[in-house]
Scaffold this motif. Structure first.
Motif, PDB file in Angstrom:
ATOM      1  N   ALA A   1       1.890  -5.689 -12.783  1.00  0.00           N
ATOM      2  CA  ALA A   1       0.856  -6.678 -12.464  1.00  0.00           C
ATOM      3  C   ALA A   1       1.438  -7.855 -11.700  1.00  0.00           C
ATOM      4  CB  ALA A   1       0.175  -7.171 -13.746  1.00  0.00           C
ATOM      5  N   THR A   2       2.686  -8.221 -11.997  1.00  0.00           N
ATOM      6  CA  THR A   2       3.295  -9.358 -11.309  1.00  0.00           C
ATOM      7  C   THR A   2       3.589  -9.046  -9.855  1.00  0.00           C
ATOM      8  OG1 THR A   2       5.631  -8.813 -11.735  1.00  0.00           O
ATOM      9  CG2 THR A   2       4.412  -9.935 -13.489  1.00  0.00           C
ATOM     10  N   ALA A   3       3.630  -7.764  -9.492  1.00  0.00           N
ATOM     11  CA  ALA A   3       3.989  -7.368  -8.130  1.00  0.00           C
ATOM     12  C   ALA A   3       2.863  -6.624  -7.429  1.00  0.00           C
ATOM     13  CB  ALA A   3       5.245  -6.497  -8.165  1.00  0.00           C
ATOM     14  N   HIS A   4       1.629  -6.786  -7.899  1.00  0.00           N
ATOM     15  CA  HIS A   4       0.498  -6.060  -7.302  1.00  0.00           C
ATOM     16  C   HIS A   4       0.147  -6.629  -5.926  1.00  0.00           C
ATOM     17  CE1 HIS A   4      -3.355  -4.116  -6.715  1.00  0.00           C
ATOM     18  NE2 HIS A   4      -3.901  -5.301  -6.548  1.00  0.00           N
ATOM     19  N   ARG A   5       0.304  -5.799  -4.899  1.00  0.00           N
ATOM     20  CA  ARG A   5      -0.129  -6.184  -3.550  1.00  0.00           C
ATOM     21  C   ARG A   5      -0.759  -4.976  -2.879  1.00  0.00           C
ATOM     22  NH1 ARG A   5       1.311  -6.092   1.825  1.00  0.00           N
ATOM     23  NH2 ARG A   5       3.357  -5.133   1.563  1.00  0.00           N
TER      24      ARG A   5
ATOM     25  N   HIS B   1      -2.762   7.841  -8.635  1.00  0.00           N
ATOM     26  CA  HIS B   1      -1.768   6.769  -8.462  1.00  0.00           C
ATOM     27  C   HIS B   1      -0.448   7.223  -9.078  1.00  0.00           C
ATOM     28  CE1 HIS B   1       0.081   2.955  -7.896  1.00  0.00           C
ATOM     29  NE2 HIS B   1      -1.055   2.330  -7.624  1.00  0.00           N
ATOM     30  N   PRO B   2       0.315   8.049  -8.349  1.00  0.00           N
ATOM     31  CA  PRO B   2       1.547   8.617  -8.924  1.00  0.00           C
ATOM     32  C   PRO B   2       2.576   7.572  -9.330  1.00  0.00           C
ATOM     33  CG  PRO B   2       0.926   9.760  -6.906  1.00  0.00           C
ATOM     34  CD  PRO B   2       0.057   8.549  -7.000  1.00  0.00           C
ATOM     35  N   ILE B   3       2.610   6.439  -8.653  1.00  0.00           N
ATOM     36  CA  ILE B   3       3.618   5.423  -8.971  1.00  0.00           C
ATOM     37  C   ILE B   3       3.403   4.886 -10.386  1.00  0.00           C
ATOM     38  CG2 ILE B   3       4.482   3.133  -8.348  1.00  0.00           C
ATOM     39  CD1 ILE B   3       3.759   3.825  -5.433  1.00  0.00           C
ATOM     40  N   LEU B   4       2.157   4.631 -10.736  1.00  0.00           N
ATOM     41  CA  LEU B   4       1.845   4.149 -12.077  1.00  0.00           C
ATOM     42  C   LEU B   4       1.744   5.288 -13.090  1.00  0.00           C
ATOM     43  CD1 LEU B   4      -0.881   1.420 -11.401  1.00  0.00           C
ATOM     44  CD2 LEU B   4       1.517   1.049 -11.979  1.00  0.00           C
ATOM     45  N   ARG B   5       1.361   6.479 -12.620  1.00  0.00           N
ATOM     46  CA  ARG B   5       1.049   7.583 -13.531  1.00  0.00           C
ATOM     47  C   ARG B   5       2.068   8.718 -13.451  1.00  0.00           C
ATOM     48  NH1 ARG B   5      -5.513   7.689 -12.210  1.00  0.00           N
ATOM     49  NH2 ARG B   5      -5.912   5.540 -12.898  1.00  0.00           N
ATOM     50  N   TRP B   6       3.307   8.385 -13.143  1.00  0.00           N
ATOM     51  CA  TRP B   6       4.338   9.420 -13.022  1.00  0.00           C
ATOM     52  C   TRP B   6       4.552  10.162 -14.334  1.00  0.00           C
ATOM     53  CZ3 TRP B   6       8.732   8.942 -16.049  1.00  0.00           C
ATOM     54  CH2 TRP B   6       8.988   7.677 -16.584  1.00  0.00           C
ATOM     55  N   ARG B   7       4.336   9.489 -15.457  1.00  0.00           N
ATOM     56  CA  ARG B   7       4.489  10.164 -16.750  1.00  0.00           C
ATOM     57  C   ARG B   7       3.423  11.242 -16.930  1.00  0.00           C
ATOM     58  NH1 ARG B   7       4.123   5.308 -20.715  1.00  0.00           N
ATOM     59  NH2 ARG B   7       2.623   4.703 -19.121  1.00  0.00           N
ATOM     60  N   ALA B   8       2.226  10.989 -16.407  1.00  0.00           N
ATOM     61  CA  ALA B   8       1.181  12.012 -16.467  1.00  0.00           C
ATOM     62  C   ALA B   8       1.574  13.218 -15.629  1.00  0.00           C
ATOM     63  CB  ALA B   8      -0.154  11.427 -15.978  1.00  0.00           C
TER      64      ALA B   8
ATOM     65  N   LYS C   1       0.834  -1.199   0.000  1.00  0.00           N
ATOM     66  CA  LYS C   1       0.000   0.000   0.000  1.00  0.00           C
ATOM     67  C   LYS C   1       0.867   1.246   0.000  1.00  0.00           C
ATOM     68  CE  LYS C   1      -3.710  -2.255   2.630  1.00  0.00           C
ATOM     69  NZ  LYS C   1      -4.546  -2.207   3.846  1.00  0.00           N
ATOM     70  N   PHE C   2       0.248   2.376  -0.272  1.00  0.00           N
ATOM     71  CA  PHE C   2       0.957   3.647  -0.216  1.00  0.00           C
ATOM     72  C   PHE C   2       1.428   3.900   1.215  1.00  0.00           C
ATOM     73  CE2 PHE C   2      -1.290   5.904  -4.005  1.00  0.00           C
ATOM     74  CZ  PHE C   2      -0.661   5.033  -4.867  1.00  0.00           C
ATOM     75  N   ASP C   3       2.633   4.438   1.350  1.00  0.00           N
ATOM     76  CA  ASP C   3       3.114   4.832   2.665  1.00  0.00           C
ATOM     77  C   ASP C   3       2.987   6.354   2.801  1.00  0.00           C
ATOM     78  OD1 ASP C   3       5.219   5.925   1.206  1.00  0.00           O
ATOM     79  OD2 ASP C   3       6.594   4.284   1.663  1.00  0.00           O
ATOM     80  N   ALA C   4       3.549   6.894   3.887  1.00  0.00           N
ATOM     81  CA  ALA C   4       3.371   8.327   4.177  1.00  0.00           C
ATOM     82  C   ALA C   4       3.953   9.204   3.073  1.00  0.00           C
ATOM     83  CB  ALA C   4       4.012   8.662   5.523  1.00  0.00           C
TER      84      ALA C   4
END
Length: 307
Positions: free
Chosen positions: A183-187, A75-82, A4-7
């Motif tokens: 997707a392989t590391a989705h938790r 979701h900045p981790i996935l959407r950093w390019r945006a 999950k997202f941390d602080a």
């Protein structure tokens, strides 16, 4: 990208959201009532007579940037390019104001009066991106293929021999592969130890020592005790993780025994956790399968399974 997202991730979200909402509010004001906006911002009056059409043009740029930043904030981790794209115009706009001060076109007092709105927003976006990149909390999609290959080879300690083939393949194969990796590391809901028990179990079922060691390093980085990880690598999970380990192996091996283990996991931890374990077990085997398909599987039995 695990867990999950941390602080700090939340801080990144807040920075992008604040910049995005500020840009949206300013853009909407410029679009709806450009002449009122013109007199509302004291420093604008000194730049010349108002042009409603031109003000609306700039307002649309603000609206576009704001909408992209709000999208990135989800979701900045996935959407950093945006976030990069959304902050581009704001940053260039801020740099223009800095240039005008340095060139003597406007005075420092005018610049500092405008700074909160003109420079503040891009600074928030840049700060958010710096946090993401410094922590390497970005999805691989979007990283230039050769840079990605070097980073992946270093992270896996040279145990990804297929990377050269991936980079050489035409048709943007590397970028497509990069989209698979998250997707392989989705938790999200699954406990870290159960998640990695299933992940390592699935990797071992694919009979690949280097891939199992990579999965083991990921488990340690996600907070799973080293002793637990080594037990999983040895095929002797602790009792509390036996079902998750067997589930991962069963899913990867297409064994019906996965049904019983999955049912027990679902009863104890819920459907969402079962899904996350199933997703990683089903997809993490893509790595050893790709190695085998490219003729690199002979190296899989030559590694000591211990971290």
């Amino acid at each position: 990208m695990l867990g999950k997202f941390d602080a700090l991730d939340r801080i990144v979200q807040l920075l992008l959201l604040a910049a995005g909402l500020g840009a949206l509010a300013n853009g909407a004001f410029m679009l709806v009532d450009p002449l009122e906006w013109y007199v509302f911002i004291p420093t604008v009056v000194t730049t010349g007579p108002p042009n409603a059409h031109f003000i609306r043009d700039i307002g649309l740029a603000y609206l576009g940037s704001g909408a992209i930043l709000v999208y990135a904030a989800a979701h900045p981790i996935l959407r950093w390019r945006a976030a990069l794209v959304g902050g581009l115009w704001l940053t260039l706009h801020g740099l223009l104001h800095i240039y005008e001060v340095l060139a003597g076109i406007c005075g420092p007092a005018t610049f500092w009066a405008d700074a909160p709105g003109v420079v503040g927003q891009p600074v928030m976006v840049i700060a958010a991106l710096v946090i993401l990149f410094a922590r390497q909390r970005i999805a691989p999609a979007g990283i230039p293929p050769r840079l990605f290959a070097r980073a992946a080879d270093k992270a896996t300690r040279g145990n990804s021999p297929y990377l050269a083939d991936l980079i050489a393949a035409p048709g943007h194969a590397a970028e497509k592969f990069q989209h698979l990796m998250p997707a392989t590391a989705h938790r999200h809901a699954a406990p870290a130890d159960a998640f990695h028990a299933a992940r390592i179990g699935a990797t071992l079922a694919a009979d690949c020592g280097p891939c199992a060691l990579i999965a083991a390093e990921a488990a340690i980085n996600d907070g799973v005790p080293r002793a637990t990880v080594n037990g999983l690598l040895a095929g002797t999970p602790p009792p509390a993780l036996a079902d998750a380990f067997a589930f991962g192996r069963g899913v990867a091996a297409h064994d019906s025994s996965a049904d019983e283990a999955g049912a027990r996991i679902e009863a104890a931890l819920g459907r969402t956790v079962r899904f996350e374990l199933a997703l990683t077990a089903a997809t993490v085997t893509a790595y050893p399968a790709l190695k085998r398909g490219l003729g690199y599987a002979t190296a899989c039995s030559l590694h000591k399974l211990e971290v």
